[in-house]
Motif scaffolding. Structure first.
Motif, PDB file in Angstrom:
ATOM      1  N   ASN A  82       0.831  -1.202   0.000  1.00 19.50           N
ATOM      2  CA  ASN A  82       0.000   0.000   0.000  1.00 19.50           C
ATOM      3  C   ASN A  82       0.869   1.256   0.000  1.00 19.50           C
ATOM      4  O   ASN A  82       2.075   1.200  -0.213  1.00 19.50           O
ATOM      5  N   VAL A  83       0.240   2.388   0.291  1.00 19.57           N
ATOM      6  CA  VAL A  83       0.894   3.694   0.157  1.00 19.57           C
ATOM      7  C   VAL A  83       2.129   3.832   1.028  1.00 19.57           C
ATOM      8  O   VAL A  83       3.080   4.533   0.668  1.00 19.57           O
ATOM      9  N   ILE A  84       2.153   3.159   2.160  1.00 22.09           N
ATOM     10  CA  ILE A  84       3.298   3.313   3.057  1.00 22.09           C
ATOM     11  C   ILE A  84       4.598   2.883   2.382  1.00 22.09           C
ATOM     12  O   ILE A  84       5.677   3.438   2.643  1.00 22.09           O
ATOM     13  N   GLN A 179       9.136   5.450  12.226  1.00 30.67           N
ATOM     14  CA  GLN A 179       7.841   4.787  12.362  1.00 30.67           C
ATOM     15  C   GLN A 179       7.409   4.104  11.071  1.00 30.67           C
ATOM     16  O   GLN A 179       6.760   3.050  11.109  1.00 30.67           O
ATOM     17  N   VAL A 180       7.752   4.685   9.927  1.00 34.03           N
ATOM     18  CA  VAL A 180       7.464   4.021   8.646  1.00 34.03           C
ATOM     19  C   VAL A 180       8.205   2.689   8.580  1.00 34.03           C
ATOM     20  O   VAL A 180       7.636   1.644   8.209  1.00 34.03           O
ATOM     21  N   ILE A 181       9.471   2.707   8.948  1.00 31.81           N
ATOM     22  CA  ILE A 181      10.267   1.477   8.945  1.00 31.81           C
ATOM     23  C   ILE A 181       9.707   0.472   9.944  1.00 31.81           C
ATOM     24  O   ILE A 181       9.661  -0.738   9.678  1.00 31.81           O
ATOM     25  N   ALA A 196       1.721   5.106  10.164  1.00 29.01           N
ATOM     26  CA  ALA A 196       2.951   5.680  10.717  1.00 29.01           C
ATOM     27  C   ALA A 196       2.639   6.944  11.510  1.00 29.01           C
ATOM     28  O   ALA A 196       3.277   7.218  12.537  1.00 29.01           O
ATOM     29  N   ILE A 197       1.659   7.731  11.040  1.00 28.87           N
ATOM     30  CA  ILE A 197       1.232   8.911  11.799  1.00 28.87           C
ATOM     31  C   ILE A 197       0.673   8.486  13.152  1.00 28.87           C
ATOM     32  O   ILE A 197       0.944   9.119  14.178  1.00 28.87           O
ATOM     33  N   GLN A 198      -0.098   7.409  13.168  1.00 31.95           N
ATOM     34  CA  GLN A 198      -0.645   6.928  14.438  1.00 31.95           C
ATOM     35  C   GLN A 198       0.476   6.529  15.396  1.00 31.95           C
ATOM     36  O   GLN A 198       0.395   6.759  16.607  1.00 31.95           O
ATOM     37  N   LYS A 199       1.535   5.940  14.872  1.00 32.10           N
ATOM     38  CA  LYS A 199       2.672   5.581  15.717  1.00 32.10           C
ATOM     39  C   LYS A 199       3.343   6.832  16.294  1.00 32.10           C
ATOM     40  O   LYS A 199       3.820   6.831  17.430  1.00 32.10           O
TER      41      LYS A 199
END
Length: 245
Positions: A82-84, A179-181, A196-199
């Protein structure tokens, strides 16, 4: 200032409207979706735009050949993740305040102006309304900042919809990359970037402010009805490029 545009999608839900072209090559009033966004970013003073492509990347390469202010990054796994994953491929080139957006999303320049005037670490424009199950929904905490962002938030518990455009200040970039990683290490390849924003929220890494759209025009083009509605509602000054920033 930089920008990163997610433009890997095929747009198969639009059927024959895309006619084998990238989703963001769909035209509204004679102008491609990607052209609307690149024109706006240029007026905002963005120095470098990173476009993460996937489907029909050669179309972007041909259209934007010779543009020194644009860097095209190809995501070879666009059909598998997905987008991530697209953001992961582009994030190593980010080093300044940046605007995040999807190539299939249009938004009134007034929202961008207000977003850039904020002093928050991260700014997420939110359309406060009744949301459906598919919307990227948000809830606020007691401090007024965003406490939760997910499609999984029940509609009855949501306050509004995140429109897919955001501002990140450069000091947040290291934490965001981390966080993305982290999401990808968990093999959550089907996740949206918002995970990742939630993280970031869960780790209290920064202040994430909601910016009400206040009824301004915006459109995410996923289905034919989205396209038809956008064609009807897009302000004339966006279509002809006569607005000022």
């Amino acid at each position: 200032m930089q920008a990163i545009i997610m433009a890997a999608g095929k747009g198969s839900r639009l059927g024959e409207l895309t006619e084998g072209s990238p989703k963001s090559f769909l035209e509204i009033r004679g102008k491609k979706l990607i052209a609307y966004n690149l024109e706006l970013l240029q007026k905002l003073g963005v120095d470098k735009t990173i476009i993460v492509t996937g489907y029909k990347t050669e179309c972007f390469e041909e259209l934007l050949a010779g543009r020194k202010d644009i860097q095209i990054i190809f995501n070879p796994f666009y059909e598998l993740a997905n987008v991530i994953a697209s953001f992961y491929f582009g994030m190593e080139y980010l080093h300044d305040d940046f605007i995040y957006l999807h190539a299939d999303t249009l938004c009134d320049p007034a929202v961008f102006r207000r977003m850039l005037s904020s002093s928050a670490d991260v700014v997420l424009p939110v359309d406060y309304k009744r949301c459906d199950e598919e919307a990227m929904k948000v809830r606020s905490g007691a401090d007024g900042n965003i406490a939760a962002i997910s499609k999984g938030i029940p509609p009855d518990a949501a306050e509004g919809e995140f429109i897919g455009i955001a501002l990140f200040r450069k000091q947040v970039i290291p934490a965001l990359k981390k966080q993305v990683i982290a999401v990808l290490k968990e093999k959550r390849f089907s996740e949206y970037f918002e995970s990742a924003i939630q993280k970031l929220i869960d780790g209290n890494a920064c202040r994430i402010q909601a910016l009400p759209t206040e009824g301004a025009f915006w459109a995410e083009i996923d289905f034919r009805e989205d396209y038809e509605k956008a064609c009807e509602r897009i302000p004339a000054y966006m279509a002809d490029g006569t607005y000022e920033i």
